[in-house]
Structure formats: structure tokens, C-alpha cells
Design a protein around this motif. Structure first.
Motif, PDB file in Angstrom:
ATOM      1  N   SER A 461       0.821  -1.205   0.000  1.00  0.00           N
ATOM      2  CA  SER A 461       0.000   0.000   0.000  1.00  0.00           C
ATOM      3  C   SER A 461       0.853   1.252   0.000  1.00  0.00           C
ATOM      4  CB  SER A 461      -0.926   0.011   1.222  1.00  0.00           C
ATOM      5  OG  SER A 461      -1.848  -1.053   1.154  1.00  0.00           O
ATOM      6  N   GLY A 462       2.128   1.097  -0.267  1.00  0.00           N
ATOM      7  CA  GLY A 462       3.063   2.212  -0.321  1.00  0.00           C
ATOM      8  C   GLY A 462       4.468   1.692  -0.160  1.00  0.00           C
ATOM      9  N   ASN A 463       5.448   2.548  -0.437  1.00  0.00           N
ATOM     10  CA  ASN A 463       6.842   2.127  -0.318  1.00  0.00           C
ATOM     11  C   ASN A 463       7.702   3.332   0.064  1.00  0.00           C
ATOM     12  OD1 ASN A 463       9.076   0.419  -0.433  1.00  0.00           O
ATOM     13  ND2 ASN A 463       9.431   0.814  -2.597  1.00  0.00           N
ATOM     14  N   PRO A 464       7.945   3.584   1.357  1.00  0.00           N
ATOM     15  CA  PRO A 464       7.365   2.830   2.471  1.00  0.00           C
ATOM     16  C   PRO A 464       6.020   3.380   2.944  1.00  0.00           C
ATOM     17  CG  PRO A 464       9.010   4.313   3.323  1.00  0.00           C
ATOM     18  CD  PRO A 464       8.980   4.533   1.829  1.00  0.00           C
ATOM     19  N   GLY A 465       5.832   4.728   2.866  1.00  0.00           N
ATOM     20  CA  GLY A 465       4.640   5.339   3.433  1.00  0.00           C
ATOM     21  C   GLY A 465       3.386   4.981   2.661  1.00  0.00           C
ATOM     22  N   TYR A 466       2.255   5.046   3.357  1.00  0.00           N
ATOM     23  CA  TYR A 466       0.973   4.725   2.740  1.00  0.00           C
ATOM     24  C   TYR A 466       0.647   5.710   1.622  1.00  0.00           C
ATOM     25  CZ  TYR A 466      -0.692   1.075   5.952  1.00  0.00           C
ATOM     26  OH  TYR A 466      -0.864  -0.097   6.635  1.00  0.00           O
ATOM     27  N   ILE A 467       0.002   5.201   0.599  1.00  0.00           N
ATOM     28  CA  ILE A 467      -0.508   6.011  -0.501  1.00  0.00           C
ATOM     29  C   ILE A 467      -2.003   6.198  -0.295  1.00  0.00           C
ATOM     30  CG2 ILE A 467      -0.835   6.147  -3.003  1.00  0.00           C
ATOM     31  CD1 ILE A 467       1.646   4.423  -3.323  1.00  0.00           C
ATOM     32  N   VAL A 468      -2.465   7.420  -0.450  1.00  0.00           N
ATOM     33  CA  VAL A 468      -3.883   7.712  -0.246  1.00  0.00           C
ATOM     34  C   VAL A 468      -4.716   6.896  -1.229  1.00  0.00           C
ATOM     35  CG1 VAL A 468      -5.649   9.509  -0.330  1.00  0.00           C
ATOM     36  CG2 VAL A 468      -3.392  10.016   0.614  1.00  0.00           C
ATOM     37  N   GLY A 469      -5.716   6.197  -0.694  1.00  0.00           N
ATOM     38  CA  GLY A 469      -6.580   5.367  -1.517  1.00  0.00           C
ATOM     39  C   GLY A 469      -6.208   3.900  -1.519  1.00  0.00           C
ATOM     40  N   LYS A 470      -5.018   3.567  -1.001  1.00  0.00           N
ATOM     41  CA  LYS A 470      -4.603   2.176  -0.924  1.00  0.00           C
ATOM     42  C   LYS A 470      -5.160   1.540   0.355  1.00  0.00           C
ATOM     43  CE  LYS A 470      -1.964   1.451  -4.574  1.00  0.00           C
ATOM     44  NZ  LYS A 470      -2.204   0.348  -5.542  1.00  0.00           N
ATOM     45  N   PRO A 471      -5.405   0.204   0.343  1.00  0.00           N
ATOM     46  CA  PRO A 471      -5.983  -0.445   1.528  1.00  0.00           C
ATOM     47  C   PRO A 471      -5.063  -0.367   2.736  1.00  0.00           C
ATOM     48  CG  PRO A 471      -6.204  -1.844  -0.422  1.00  0.00           C
ATOM     49  CD  PRO A 471      -5.293  -0.712  -0.803  1.00  0.00           C
ATOM     50  N   VAL A 472      -5.669  -0.211   3.889  1.00  0.00           N
ATOM     51  CA  VAL A 472      -4.923  -0.284   5.148  1.00  0.00           C
ATOM     52  C   VAL A 472      -4.694  -1.757   5.456  1.00  0.00           C
ATOM     53  CG1 VAL A 472      -4.962   0.224   7.609  1.00  0.00           C
ATOM     54  CG2 VAL A 472      -5.895   1.877   5.978  1.00  0.00           C
ATOM     55  N   ARG A 473      -3.430  -2.148   5.508  1.00  0.00           N
ATOM     56  CA  ARG A 473      -3.085  -3.551   5.698  1.00  0.00           C
ATOM     57  C   ARG A 473      -3.297  -3.956   7.152  1.00  0.00           C
ATOM     58  NH1 ARG A 473       2.830  -4.329   3.780  1.00  0.00           N
ATOM     59  NH2 ARG A 473       2.299  -6.485   4.321  1.00  0.00           N
ATOM     60  N   ALA A 474      -3.912  -5.115   7.327  1.00  0.00           N
ATOM     61  CA  ALA A 474      -4.174  -5.635   8.674  1.00  0.00           C
ATOM     62  C   ALA A 474      -4.038  -7.146   8.640  1.00  0.00           C
ATOM     63  CB  ALA A 474      -5.568  -5.224   9.158  1.00  0.00           C
ATOM     64  N   GLY A 475      -3.857  -7.725   9.820  1.00  0.00           N
ATOM     65  CA  GLY A 475      -3.711  -9.167   9.924  1.00  0.00           C
ATOM     66  C   GLY A 475      -3.810  -9.624  11.361  1.00  0.00           C
ATOM     67  N   VAL A 476      -3.542 -10.903  11.537  1.00  0.00           N
ATOM     68  CA  VAL A 476      -3.635 -11.537  12.852  1.00  0.00           C
ATOM     69  C   VAL A 476      -2.246 -12.019  13.257  1.00  0.00           C
ATOM     70  CG1 VAL A 476      -4.659 -13.420  14.166  1.00  0.00           C
ATOM     71  CG2 VAL A 476      -6.024 -12.195  12.481  1.00  0.00           C
ATOM     72  N   LEU A 477      -1.887 -11.756  14.490  1.00  0.00           N
ATOM     73  CA  LEU A 477      -0.598 -12.199  15.021  1.00  0.00           C
ATOM     74  C   LEU A 477      -0.700 -13.647  15.470  1.00  0.00           C
ATOM     75  CD1 LEU A 477       2.299 -11.392  15.937  1.00  0.00           C
ATOM     76  CD2 LEU A 477       1.282 -10.838  18.167  1.00  0.00           C
ATOM     77  N   VAL A 478       0.130 -14.490  14.874  1.00  0.00           N
ATOM     78  CA  VAL A 478       0.139 -15.909  15.232  1.00  0.00           C
ATOM     79  C   VAL A 478       1.572 -16.332  15.503  1.00  0.00           C
ATOM     80  CG1 VAL A 478      -1.924 -16.420  13.880  1.00  0.00           C
ATOM     81  CG2 VAL A 478       0.320 -16.621  12.809  1.00  0.00           C
ATOM     82  N   GLU A 479       1.698 -17.446  16.204  1.00  0.00           N
ATOM     83  CA  GLU A 479       3.023 -17.988  16.499  1.00  0.00           C
ATOM     84  C   GLU A 479       3.371 -19.030  15.455  1.00  0.00           C
ATOM     85  OE1 GLU A 479       5.534 -20.029  20.193  1.00  0.00           O
ATOM     86  OE2 GLU A 479       3.377 -19.609  20.374  1.00  0.00           O
ATOM     87  N   ASN A 480       4.492 -18.809  14.799  1.00  0.00           N
ATOM     88  CA  ASN A 480       4.934 -19.701  13.734  1.00  0.00           C
ATOM     89  C   ASN A 480       5.940 -20.695  14.310  1.00  0.00           C
ATOM     90  OD1 ASN A 480       5.622 -20.931  11.405  1.00  0.00           O
ATOM     91  ND2 ASN A 480       6.371 -19.107  10.341  1.00  0.00           N
ATOM     92  N   SER A 481       5.638 -21.978  14.168  1.00  0.00           N
ATOM     93  CA  SER A 481       6.517 -23.011  14.734  1.00  0.00           C
ATOM     94  C   SER A 481       7.107 -23.896  13.653  1.00  0.00           C
ATOM     95  CB  SER A 481       5.733 -23.875  15.737  1.00  0.00           C
ATOM     96  OG  SER A 481       4.623 -24.478  15.092  1.00  0.00           O
ATOM     97  N   THR A 482       7.253 -23.375  12.429  1.00  0.00           N
ATOM     98  CA  THR A 482       7.837 -24.175  11.356  1.00  0.00           C
ATOM     99  C   THR A 482       9.330 -24.343  11.587  1.00  0.00           C
ATOM    100  OG1 THR A 482       8.171 -22.200  10.016  1.00  0.00           O
ATOM    101  CG2 THR A 482       6.093 -23.385   9.720  1.00  0.00           C
ATOM    102  N   LEU A 483       9.875 -25.414  11.005  1.00  0.00           N
ATOM    103  CA  LEU A 483      11.301 -25.691  11.178  1.00  0.00           C
ATOM    104  C   LEU A 483      12.154 -24.666  10.456  1.00  0.00           C
ATOM    105  CD1 LEU A 483      11.284 -29.593  10.758  1.00  0.00           C
ATOM    106  CD2 LEU A 483      11.311 -28.256  12.886  1.00  0.00           C
ATOM    107  N   ALA A 484      11.636 -24.110   9.384  1.00  0.00           N
ATOM    108  CA  ALA A 484      12.437 -23.177   8.601  1.00  0.00           C
ATOM    109  C   ALA A 484      12.631 -21.853   9.336  1.00  0.00           C
ATOM    110  CB  ALA A 484      11.783 -22.931   7.237  1.00  0.00           C
ATOM    111  N   LEU A 485      11.593 -21.379  10.004  1.00  0.00           N
ATOM    112  CA  LEU A 485      11.663 -20.081  10.656  1.00  0.00           C
ATOM    113  C   LEU A 485      11.859 -20.184  12.158  1.00  0.00           C
ATOM    114  CD1 LEU A 485       8.807 -18.228   8.729  1.00  0.00           C
ATOM    115  CD2 LEU A 485      11.266 -18.140   8.289  1.00  0.00           C
ATOM    116  N   GLY A 486      11.608 -21.347  12.740  1.00  0.00           N
ATOM    117  CA  GLY A 486      11.730 -21.485  14.180  1.00  0.00           C
ATOM    118  C   GLY A 486      10.513 -20.929  14.897  1.00  0.00           C
TER     119      GLY A 486
END
Length: 736
Positions: A461-486
Motif C-alpha cells: 500500500s506504499g513504499n514505504p509510506g501509505y498512498i492515499v486510496g490504498k488499503p490499510v493492511r491488517a492481519g492476525v498475530l500468530v506464532e509460527n513453529s515451522t522448522l524453517a523459521l523457528g
């Protein structure tokens, strides 16, 4: 001595008077000569102008040669109304109604004083004639006018008197009474014509470019554009898909009734109408091979080889190769000299030729077209969740039309100028009923390069700052337990999206995730709709709690168990438009002042029904601040808050013919409100301003000599001061 001094002063004054009279006489004579010369020049210019005017009007006043009378009837001519020259004719331009007062037209003579008093304003003329021609003083190079100029504070130079005002007005044109004169003016001044012109043959490009419409051909051998409906509010199927341009639209289908016939036989509700009996054109080069409008000739190269034997001698061998590229032959000739010995030598030159033949194919089925592939089918279930499903034709069951098309997206894979390599269709199906009419559908098109097929594409939605009219990015915080990332935390954007509630055409709230409105950066929004609720399977003491939970879920768009259980910790919003999901520190958590849990004090059972004290609205407030350079600010989100409205009393009131004792299946509608506000919290730029320098004025020790006696310089200062005073006194007497 006194008498001699007096005579000297008298003689001096007399001499000054003689010099002044002589100078004045010379200036006056010079002015008279210049005025005479100017008058003569003006007369000559006037005569010249008159001669030019006579010469110009000769073609219109010259008598035509005598010709036999024609059958054209003579034109009756009358004297037109006289029009004064060099005046402004449109002084009262707003008086457009005869014998009536035009509103707010203060110059209308049909308006009396009572009418003018009732006006809220006076219409001003859009054109103001300024005869002074005020310009910047620097533009005037030479001023030879006898008038004096006066400077204003704004530095403008204005003409006080204009002796050639005719240049400010149009000349009065004559009426045209002959066809020859009319044609003369038309040929001289007309800049365009609507006369029919010979249309050029339609040409097609060799390949698609950005923005070019994408072609399709149909099974009945007709061609056209691949279109996606758009329009506000009604759908209009006249918008072609543009090459390499992603598009997305929402529009409304004006369906009045919903029955078995309209459900199963309406084309835009049937998914098969978007991908069957039509093929997409890979490249517009196809249309350069069309013959008879329905067939295509495709060149087929054929290679033949011949072997020859030559005699021993210095030989020049020509190797000729012809290759067909888009029906254009390319010939390459290579010359080789071979020196032979007395012994016998045999050379075998190989000549490769291309014999071009043609194979006629259908315009619909050829190598330049391809079918649409079913890429993905999703359905909206009864809970409003989007899930994967299978492709089925629409069917009518009781009051519901199942498998109706709610959204279509064409996903096209391209190879730049080489054209389209793959075309897929993504469908969103669902069940609709009469209360959902008129139906809202979504359409879109997206393009992906062949070099991006196996890569994970992340929308920014921007690089780096937000661009007017672009979606506000949102998500859910989860714990990743994969072997690749730990064992580490990460943000999953597919599990939550920051949206606002939206109402249907009937005013009912659309709470499912597919029909909510995306919150875009910098755009304030407000929405209101009706939530329908009833007492079916809900006891009176649980009604308020269930109603409050329904409002919260509608406001926040919480549709899964994970975010419902712990919404304060789990949900995050990206601070920048390019924040990395693997860096949770770049995602700010959503703050909530959720309404308190309903208690027995918030629930009161009355004769009319349950009375609840609950919150019926929420305000999403987003704080952001500009970062970086002042000339190139980069907005950064620094905080997000869900602020609920104060609680209010809601009474369940049963009304209507169905409101009978014991009937708990009656819907009750409540209005809810949701707004989004972006607040700029940017701090002003602060910089250090240095102290102004101290000015130390130093002059030489004898700067004021000989006026200050304290100077150390020696000399006859007193005598020089006396002589200066006497000289000033004598000059003042002479001038007086």
C-alpha cells in the motif's frame, strides 16, 4: 563697498532671468516642432489606413460581370438595426427574459426596487473591461508621453488615457446577403466540417500494448472485446478489459423479481456464460491473416535440400537461406572462395529454401486463440464465510436462487509483447433471495507475468509510506513453529481485514466478509444500516447480551473464533505500506474500548418486550504521522482505535399483523452506525536557528573631519567651515 555688493547681486539675478527665458523659449519651439511632426505623421497614417481599407473592401463591392438571369429568387434585404461602435454591448447580460424580472439581475429594467431588495445577490458580469492596461513598470522601456506617470505601491504602470479605444472592441460586421460572400467567409474562417470523409481501413497492431483492449472471438465467428461490467449504480457491459491494467468494479443488477425462470435463464447469473463459447485472442496479429471475415490463413514453412557436384576450379559457393517470419522473407547470402589443386575436387553446396504454404483455419479455433480455464470457484455459505466449492449451474429452490454469480475475475497470464499465455476465470457464487434485490455484483481483471507465476506476490500500500486510496493492511498475530523459521511470531493477513460495514439495497446490514467495504488510507467514511433480530431461540434474559454481540461482530467484522476470543492481542495494522509480516514490531495493535458486558441492570423486561442498554455504533480512528523529508512525506500509522458509542436504551417493540401472543419469529430492525476517521498527528519540523550576528560599525578616526574639532588632524578647519557657509548663503540668495 555696500553699493558695489548690491549691484553685483542685482546683476547676478538679471543674468539668471535672461538664461531662464532663453531656455524656456527653446523648449517651447522644440515642442511645437514635435507636435507638428506628430500631426503630420498621424495624418499620413490615417490616409494610409483609409487606402488599405478601400483596397480590402474592393472584392466585396466590385460589381459582378453581367450574366444571364438565374432561377434563384432575389434575396429581400432590409436595413438592420444600428449598433453603436466602440461600446460594451453586454452591460446587462443576465436580462434574458422579456417583460419579466430575472432573478438576481440587478440591471434588469423590468425589476422594480421591491424585486431588487428581495435579491440575495447581484449577478456580476463575467467579463470586466479594463481600459488602463496595468502592467509591470519593468515592461515599459521608453516613455515619450507628455503625461506624467504615477507610481503605485504595487509597482504597476497604468495608462491614464487611451486615444485609440477602437482596439478594445470588435468591428461591426455586415450582414451576408449572397452565397458567394458566405462561401468566402466559410472557406476563410471555418476550422472543421461535418462533411463525410472516406474512412481508412481498420489496422491492427502486431502485439498488445498497455491499455489496449483485449480481443475475443465467439463460436459464431464474430469478434469483439473482453468486457467486464461497470457503472454506478447500474451495470453497463461496455467496458473492455485493458491489457496489463488491473481493474475492479461493483455494480447493481436491476432485478425486480426472482423466480425459477429468472434464476436459471439469466445470463449474468450463470457462471458458464463467462467462459464457454468464447476464446481469448493471444495477440492482435491474428486479424492480419483474416480472409472472408471467418477464416485465417496460417503460414507453414517447409524445408527442402538439394546436392550438386562442381568441377575443380576456384569456386564461389553461394549459400542462400530463406526464413519466413510473419510472412516476410529474410535472405542471407554468404560468399566463399575455394582454391583447388590440379587434382579433382568435389564441393557440395547446400541450398535451403522455404516453401510457404497456407492452411485455412476457423477464426474461432486456431493457434492465436485459447479457451478460458476455470481457475477457482468460491461460494458464500450461510454464515457469510467464503469457502471453496464446485462449479454448478444456478438452481431455484423455494425462495432461494442457489449458485448465482456474485463476482467474476479474469486472471490473465502474459509474456509482454509476446501476448497472452493463459486466461483463467475466478468465480464467486452464492445464494440470493428476493430481499437481496437489486443484486450487487463485483467484476475485475488482473494480469500476471510469466516470470511471476512461481513467486509470492505481496501487495503493498506504499513504499514505504501509505498512498492515499490504498488499503490499510491488517492481519492476525500468530506464532509460527515451522522448522524453517523457528518459534517466532508473524502476521497472517489472510485471516483478518480492516473493513467497514455496508448496507444492502434494502438497508439491511451485510455483515459477511465478502460484502464489507475495504478501509482505504486517508479516506474518511461513514456507514449506517439495519440489523434484524428476533426472539426466536433466545430467552428474554439473554436477548440483550446476544444483541450486543451481534452489533460488535457487525462493527468489527469478526467472523472467526481466533479473533473473537482474544481480539485485543491478536489483530494488528501495518505501520507502513510495505511492512514485513515477519517483523511484528512494524505492526501496531488495535486498541478497543469495547462496551462492558451486559448485566441484569442493562436488561429490563417490559410489557412491550425486552428493554436493553447497549452500544449501537463504533468509530474507527486511525492516527498517522508523516515521516521523512518535508518535500516527500511518508505517512506512517502510529495507532488504531475502536471507539464504541455510549450505551442507549433499545426496546423490542412488536408491531404488525404477525405480532400475536407467543409469536417470537417477528424481526425487529435496529439502526447501527460505523465511521472511519484518519487523524494527522504529524509533528512540525524543528530546526536550530542561529543568533543574528552583532554588527560592529568602525570608521576611521578622521571620518568626520573637519566637522568635529576633536579630530587629531591639524589644519585650517575653521577657515574651511567659514568658506563653506558663505558659499551656501550666496547660492541661496541667487536662487531666491
Amino acid at each position: 563697498m555696500a553699493a558695489k555688493g548690491k549691484m553685483f547681486l542685482v546683476g547676478t539675478r538679471f543674468f539668471c532671468v535672461i538664461i531662464f527665458i532663453t531656455a524656456f523659449t527653446t523648449v517651447k519651439a522644440s515642442t511645437t516642432v514635435e507636435s507638428t511632426t506628430s500631426t503630420a505623421n498621424f495624418t499620413t497614417a490615417a490616409e494610409t489606413t483609409t487606402t488599405e481599407a478601400t483596397t480590402t473592401t474592393e472584392p466585396t463591392t466590385t460589381q459582378a460581370p453581367t450574366e444571364p438571369p438565374t432561377t434563384t429568387p432575389p434575396i429581400l434585404t432590409f436595413d438592420p438595426s444600428s449598433v453603436a461602435a466602440n461600446i460594451d454591448l453586454g452591460r446587462c447580460w443576465c436580462d434574458v427574459t422579456g417583460n419579466a424580472c430575472d432573478i438576481n439581475c440587478c440591471c434588469d429594467t423590468d425589476c422594480d426596487q421591491a424585486d431588487i431588495t428581495s435579491f440575495d445577490r447581484c449577478k456580476e458580469s463575467p467579463i470586466s473591461v479594463d481600459s488602463q492596461y496595468c502592467v509591470q513598470e519593468e515592461v515599459i522601456l521608453t516613455d515619450n508621453s507628455v503625461y506624467t506617470s504615477q507610481k503605485t505601491q504595487d509597482g504597476l504602470f497604468c495608462i491614464y488615457k487611451d486615444n485609440n479605444q477602437a482596439r478594445n472592441y470588435y468591428s461591426i460586421p455586415d450582414m451576408i446577403n449572397s452565397l458567394d460572400t458566405f462561401n468566402f467567409y466559410r472557406d476563410r474562417y471555418a476550422s472543421f466540417t461535418y462533411s463525410p470523409t472516406v474512412s481508412a481501413d481498420t489496422t491492427y497492431a502486431q502485439f498488445y500494448k498497455v491499455g489496449d483492449p483485449v480481443f475475443v472471438v465467439y463460436e459464431d465467428l464474430t469478434s469483439g472485446y473482453l468486457t467486464i461490467p461497470q457503472g454506478e449504480p447500474n451495470c453497463q457491459s461496455n467496458n473492455p478489459v485493458s491489457y496489463l491494467v488491473d481493474q475492479s468494479f461493483k455494480c447493481m443488477r436491476q432485478m425486480r423479481t426472482l423466480d425459477a425462470d429468472s434464476c436459471e435463464n439469466t445470463p449474468y447469473l450463470n457462471a458458464s456464460s463467462y467462459l464457454t463459447s468464447v476464446r481469448i485472442v493471444k495477440t492482435p496479429y491474428l486479424f492480419t491473416w483474416i480472409i472472408n471475415g471467418t477464416e485465417v490463413t496460417t503460414p507453414i514453412p517447409t524445408t527442402t535440400t538439394t546436392t550438386t557436384t562442381t568441377t575443380p576450379a576456384p569456386t564461389t559457393v553461394a549459400v542462400t537461406t530463406s526464413n519466413d517470419t510473419n510472412s516476410t522473407a529474410e535472405t542471407t547470402t554468404t560468399t566463399t572462395t575455394t582454391t583447388t589443386t590440379p587434382t579433382t575436387t568435389t564441393t557440395v553446396p547446400i541450398t535451403t529454401t522455404v516453401v510457404v504454404t497456407t492452411e485455412q483455419r476457423s477464426l474461432y479455433n486456431n493457434s492465436y486463440t485459447m479457451e478460458f480455464e476455470m481457475e477457482r470457484v468460491e461460494c458464500v455459505d450461510g454464515n457469510g464465510l467464503v469457502v471453496d466449492c464446485s462449479f454448478n449451474a444456478p438452481s431455484f429452490n423455494a425462495s432461494h436462487c442457489n449458485n448465482a454469480v456474485l463476482g467474476v475475475e479474469y486472471h490473465i497470464t502474459h509474456d509482454g509483447s509476446n501476448g497472452i499465455t493463459r486466461a483463467g476465470v475466478r468465480l464467486l457464487l452464492g445464494s440470493i433471495q428476493a430481499s437481496d434485490l437489486p443484486l450487487t455484483q463485483t467484476y475485475g481483471s488482473s494480469f500476471t507475468s510469466v516470470n511471476e507465476v512461481n513467486k509470492t506476490i505481496t501487495e503493498r500500500s506504499g513504499n514505504p509510506g501509505y498512498i492515499v486510496g490504498k488499503p490499510v493492511r491488517a492481519g492476525v498475530l500468530v506464532e509460527n513453529s515451522t522448522l524453517a523459521l523457528g518459534d517466532r511470531y508473524a502476521i497472517v493477513e489472510d485471516m483478518y481485514n480492516l473493513t467497514i460495514i455496508r448496507g444492502s439495497a434494502t438497508g439491511t446490514c451485510l455483515t459477511d466478509s465478502a460484502n464489507r467495504e475495504q478501509i482505504n488510507f486517508g479516506i474518511n467514511m461513514v456507514s449506517g444500516c439495519l440489523i434484524r433480530f428476533n426472539l426466536f431461540n433466545v430467552s428474554a434474559d439473554q436477548y440483550c447480551s446476544a444483541m450486543q454481540d451481534t452489533v460488535i461482530d457487525a462493527m468489527e467484522g469478526v467472523v472467526d473464533t481466533l479473533t473473537r476470543d482474544d481480539p485485543t492481542i491478536q489483530r494488528r495494522v501495518a505501520t507502513y505500506g510495505n511492512s514485513n509480516p515477519l517483523v511484528p514490531g512494524d505492526w501496531v495493535q488495535i486498541l478497543r474500548n469495547a462496551p462492558t458486558q451486559t448485566t441484569a441492570q442493562d436488561t429490563t423486561v417490559t410489557q412491550e418486550g425486552p428493554k436493553c442498554t447497549i452500544s449501537m455504533g463504533m468509530h474507527t480512528e486511525i492516527l498517522y504521522a508523516n515521516t521523512g523529508a518535508l518535500a516527500n512525506p511518508q505517512p506512517k500509522i502510529i495507532g488504531v482505535s475502536f471507539k464504541y458509542e455510549p450505551k442507549q436504551d433499545i426496546i423490542y417493540t412488536c408491531a404488525g399483523t404477525r405480532c400475536t401472543a407467543g409469536n417470537t419469529d417477528v424481526d425487529q430492525s435496529y439502526e447501527v452506525r460505523h465511521s472511519v476517521t484518519f487523524i494527522d498527528a504529524s509533528q512540525p519540523a524543528t530546526g536550530y536557528v542561529g543568533e543574528p550576528p552583532v554588527f560592529l560599525a568602525k570608521v576611521p578616526y578622521d571620518f568626520f573631519y573637519p566637522f568635529i574639532s576633536s579630530s587629531t588632524r591639524t589644519g585650517p578647519s575653521s577657515y574651511l567651515y567659514l568658506v563653506t557657509c558663505i558659499f551656501i548663503f550666496l547660492c541661496s540668495n541667487v536662487l531666491s
